[in-house]
Motif scaffolding. Structure first.
Motif, PDB file in Angstrom:
ATOM      1  N   UNK A  59      29.548  11.676  -4.004  1.00  0.00           N
ATOM      2  CA  UNK A  59      28.203  12.229  -4.167  1.00  0.00           C
ATOM      3  C   UNK A  59      27.194  11.119  -4.481  1.00  0.00           C
ATOM      4  N   UNK A  60      27.626  10.134  -5.252  1.00  0.00           N
ATOM      5  CA  UNK A  60      26.746   9.001  -5.564  1.00  0.00           C
ATOM      6  C   UNK A  60      26.347   8.262  -4.299  1.00  0.00           C
ATOM      7  N   UNK A  61      27.315   7.973  -3.440  1.00  0.00           N
ATOM      8  CA  UNK A  61      27.017   7.218  -2.222  1.00  0.00           C
ATOM      9  C   UNK A  61      26.162   8.025  -1.253  1.00  0.00           C
ATOM     10  N   UNK A  62      26.471   9.293  -1.076  1.00  0.00           N
ATOM     11  CA  UNK A  62      25.678  10.116  -0.152  1.00  0.00           C
ATOM     12  C   UNK A  62      24.254  10.273  -0.677  1.00  0.00           C
ATOM     13  N   UNK A  63      24.103  10.312  -1.978  1.00  0.00           N
ATOM     14  CA  UNK A  63      22.756  10.401  -2.551  1.00  0.00           C
ATOM     15  C   UNK A  63      21.912   9.169  -2.253  1.00  0.00           C
ATOM     16  N   UNK A  64      22.540   8.040  -1.935  1.00  0.00           N
ATOM     17  CA  UNK A  64      21.799   6.814  -1.631  1.00  0.00           C
ATOM     18  C   UNK A  64      21.161   6.831  -0.255  1.00  0.00           C
ATOM     19  N   UNK A  65      21.622   7.701   0.651  1.00  0.00           N
ATOM     20  CA  UNK A  65      21.172   7.635   2.039  1.00  0.00           C
ATOM     21  C   UNK A  65      19.675   7.869   2.186  1.00  0.00           C
TER      22      UNK A  65
ATOM     23  N   UNK B  61      25.764  17.093  -5.593  1.00  0.00           N
ATOM     24  CA  UNK B  61      26.796  17.977  -6.134  1.00  0.00           C
ATOM     25  C   UNK B  61      26.347  19.424  -6.134  1.00  0.00           C
ATOM     26  N   UNK B  62      25.066  19.657  -6.437  1.00  0.00           N
ATOM     27  CA  UNK B  62      24.536  21.032  -6.434  1.00  0.00           C
ATOM     28  C   UNK B  62      24.579  21.620  -5.031  1.00  0.00           C
ATOM     29  N   UNK B  63      24.244  20.808  -4.026  1.00  0.00           N
ATOM     30  CA  UNK B  63      24.298  21.279  -2.639  1.00  0.00           C
ATOM     31  C   UNK B  63      25.731  21.663  -2.261  1.00  0.00           C
ATOM     32  N   UNK B  64      26.690  20.861  -2.690  1.00  0.00           N
ATOM     33  CA  UNK B  64      28.091  21.176  -2.401  1.00  0.00           C
ATOM     34  C   UNK B  64      28.501  22.496  -3.041  1.00  0.00           C
TER      35      UNK B  64
ATOM     36  N   UNK C 191      17.746   7.334 -11.715  1.00  0.00           N
ATOM     37  CA  UNK C 191      17.419   7.945 -10.419  1.00  0.00           C
ATOM     38  C   UNK C 191      18.685   8.234  -9.620  1.00  0.00           C
ATOM     39  N   UNK C 192      19.600   7.285  -9.656  1.00  0.00           N
ATOM     40  CA  UNK C 192      20.852   7.471  -8.909  1.00  0.00           C
ATOM     41  C   UNK C 192      21.624   8.685  -9.429  1.00  0.00           C
ATOM     42  N   UNK C 193      21.669   8.861 -10.740  1.00  0.00           N
ATOM     43  CA  UNK C 193      22.393  10.003 -11.312  1.00  0.00           C
ATOM     44  C   UNK C 193      21.715  11.315 -10.907  1.00  0.00           C
TER      45      UNK C 193
END
Length: 701
Positions: A176-182, A205-208, A196-198
């Motif tokens: 989730x951390x890596x996908x959030x970086x896109x 994670x909420x979307x999942x 910001x990253x968190x």
């Protein structure tokens, strides 16, 4: 419609996607498989198949970037229309609405400027991609293509950089951390913007959870999990002196474009365990050299030794096991092993003695360590020993053990320095060597690498195997492009080399290198110290491992009386005491073609019962070069007369009629009456020997 048709006719053929080879990072591995370096230019990318990517990553990217990925044909019209409506209301260019397939088309085929024409092209290419490739293939292309920040391209590089693990092992919160970086790799960098990253991670994670791709329990557990990032590298390479040497070799072999773009796999010889010990050893003794010491009754603030290098090689294979080119790569990238050439001092002497042994001299050959002056083209040359004294007659073996300069120069004069250069060339020393008498004292500059390579030939009994760092090179598909083949070459007769090794063993046992000796192991080596203590060396070896150590300064300033038998020998001892127990014990062969003789060094001949034990040694001689004459200095007369005439209380008389010399003394003997003089009788032959030797008996010898 006309615009669509016009755009479509100008688009590239999507069939080439299957043949496009993206730039990929080249990896350099140590012997244990650990990564030493990842070589890339702009794109640090490692391509992996979809099967080697965590399911959490696949689920997270679909939930965040394209929830209808498995249900559309490249276009998500619902999302696209929502994006268009928002953009028209706001009066901005096309924003969002891109499916994963559209993003892939943009990354591969198009520029990234947000224009309507480009968006139309994306849509057309996306539909073509969907017809040509499966969803799994498209997802694999996408995850290996996208940018994740900090020069990492593709999920594998991102997983390694941020978490120090492969993409297959990523956990749910890590994925989730890596996908959030896109959405903004630099904006949400966990290195610089952890809050910001968190926040971005929790959105993913909420979307999942909303899409029921994870359970509530998994969601809450992931949200509460702290983020542990891999430490950021301060060095471009691990163990940078060795790795930089490997990279330079690769650039010479294949060129920079291939090395930095083609995703090669480089397998090296480096033993990580020994490498770490070597680095620790260098650092420890550099710190030790920086503290106060007592030298000859005076305290000095430091030894003024600021640089050191250590090179360890398997002499049988040439495999480089450890390579420390300097104290601190961040402070000084200059590699003292491969780049520096320094005077080697007395560590050069084994080349002289090997030449002498191959020309018929023996370990037991006696040479006079006494004052001498040579008339050379440069003027008078009078070599001196380090200790400023002279040992008198000594065997070659003892001269090497004590590192006697005068004896070595005399041997060099006997065999001719040009022959020593021939020996060096056979051993692999390519540096310029001047054919002068001082050559034997290490007056020429040699690199640590070539000096070590030459000593490897000693350890392997005259078989030359050059040091090697690269074992195998594969392309990105695992095809072998290069495989090292060990090519041993016999360059010296084993008898001569093992006779030299026999002599060099004494350096550690009772000579200048005793500080390096490790009880229980068969070891040989040589110390080296240059004028004014500018360089100090110790090179030593067992039959299956060789290590060279150098200590000095980059500005060539003198150290505080640091000799090869001191700091370098202690460094060698620390490192080899750790390395040798990891290997089976081996022993050097006894030199063939040699016999042991009792030699009187003073008389340069076979010892007689009259020779003082202090002058007698048992030493090896070549069978065809043994001593056949008895010692003349200590013959029956020659040995007795000095002993007797040294006594002032003896009287001597020569009786020509009997051919005898009789020595009489009235010294009291505890076992004899005072009036019973002691006497010694020497046959007339003794007088003849004195005449031959032109010795006046009345004046003594």
């Amino acid at each position: 419609m006309i615009i669509v048709i016009q755009v479509a006719t100008q688009l590239p053929d999507v069939d080439v996607l299957g043949t496009i080879v993206p730039n990929e990072t080249t990896k350099v591995f140590a012997a244990d498989g650990s990564i030493l370096a990842e070589l890339h230019q702009e794109e640090n990318r490692v391509v992996v198949p979809i099967s080697q990517i965590s399911d959490f990553v696949k689920a997270a990217v679909i939930a965040t970037e394209d929830r209808n990925f498995y249900r559309h044909n490249g276009l998500d019209f619902g999302g696209l229309f929502r994006s268009v409506f928002v953009d028209v209301i706001r009066g901005e260019g096309m924003q969002g609405g891109s499916t994963i397939t559209m993003q892939l088309a943009r990354n591969i085929f198009l520029n990234k400027k947000k224009k309507i024409i480009r968006k139309i092209a994306e849509m057309i290419l996306a539909m073509q991609l969907e017809r040509k490739f499966t969803k799994e293939e498209i997802l694999e292309f996408y995850l290996n293509q996208v940018y994740w920040g900090h020069n990492a391209y593709g999920i594998e590089s991102a997983a390694n950089m941020y978490f120090g693990k492969p993409a297959a092992d990523l956990s749910l919160p890590e994925a989730a951390t890596l996908i959030g970086l896109l959405r903004g790799p630099e904006l949400y960098s966990p290195f610089y913007q952890p809050q910001r990253e968190r926040w971005r991670r929790d959105i993913v994670l909420r979307r999942l959870l909303v899409l029921t791709l994870i359970t509530e329990e998994e969601y809450y557990q992931a949200v509460e999990t702290p983020i542990f990032l891999a430490p950021r590298r301060t060095l471009r390479y691990k163990h940078p002196y060795f790795t930089s040497y490997v990279v330079k070799q690769l650039e010479t072999m294949y060129g920079k474009d291939v090395i930095y773009n083609d995703g090669l796999r480089i397998y090296t010889t480096l033993d990580i365990d020994l490498q770490k010990k070597a680095e620790d050893t260098v650092e420890y003794y550099m710190m030790e050299a920086n503290r106060p010491h007592w030298i000859k009754g005076h305290e000095v603030s430091s030894l003024n030794a600021t640089q050191a290098a250590l090179l360890c090689v398997d002499p049988k294979t040439g495999y480089i096991k450890a390579w420390v080119g300097g104290r601190d790569f961040l402070e000084r990238e200059f590699d003292h092993i491969a780049q520096a050439k320094r005077q080697v001092g007395s560590s050069f002497k084994p080349y002289t003695y090997l030449t002498a042994l191959s020309m018929g001299l023996s370990p037991g050959t006696v040479i006079d360590d006494s004052p001498v002056t040579y008339n050379t083209v440069q003027g008078p040359y009078s070599p001196r020993n380090y200790t400023k004294d002279f040992k008198g007659p000594v065997t070659l073996k003892r001269a090497l053990e004590l590192s006697l300069n005068v004896a070595a120069v005399k041997v060099s004069d006997i065999i001719n320095p040009s022959n020593i250069i021939v020996t060096c060339r056979k051993l692999g020393v390519q540096s310029y060597l001047a054919p002068v008498l001082s050559l034997t004292l290490g007056a020429s500059d040699i690199s640590i690498l070539e000096h070590t390579a030459a000593f490897c030939t000693f350890a392997s009994g005259g078989v030359r195997v050059d040091p090697v760092s690269i074992l195998r090179i594969e392309d990105r598909n695992g095809n072998v492009l290069y495989r090292h083949q060990i090519v041993p070459r016999r360059v010296f007769d084993a008898r001569h080399v093992y006779a030299l090794v026999y002599m060099m063993r004494g350096v550690l046992q009772r000579g200048s290198g005793q500080g390096a000796n490790i009880p229980g192991y068969d070891l040989a080596g040589k110390t080296g110290t240059t004028n004014d203590f500018r360089d100090a060396w110790f090179l030593g070896f067992a039959p299956n491992l060789l290590t060279a150590v150098w200590v000095g300064n980059d500005d060539n300033s003198p150290m505080q009386e640091v000799t090869g038998g001191w700091i370098p020998a202690q460094m060698w001892h620390m490192f080899m005491s750790y390395a040798l127990p990891k290997l089976p014990k081996e022993y050097f062969p006894y030199p063939r073609g040699m016999v042991k003789q009792r030699i009187c060094v003073a008389g340069k001949g076979l010892a007689t019962p009259m020779c003082p034990e202090s002058d007698v040694v048992e030493e090896l001689m070549w069978e065809n070069g043994i001593y056949t004459e008895q010692c003349q200095a200590h013959s029956i007369l020659g040995g007795l007369v000095p002993a007797l005439t040294a006594r002032s209380d003896w009287e001597r008389t020569f009786f020509p009629d009997t051919g005898r010399i009789i020595f009489l003394s009235d010294v009291e003997d505890e076992e004899k009456p005072t009036n019973n003089p002691q006497s010694a009788i020497i046959p007339a032959a003794g007088h003849k020997q004195l005449d031959d030797a032109k010795i006046d008996v009345n004046k003594g010898l």
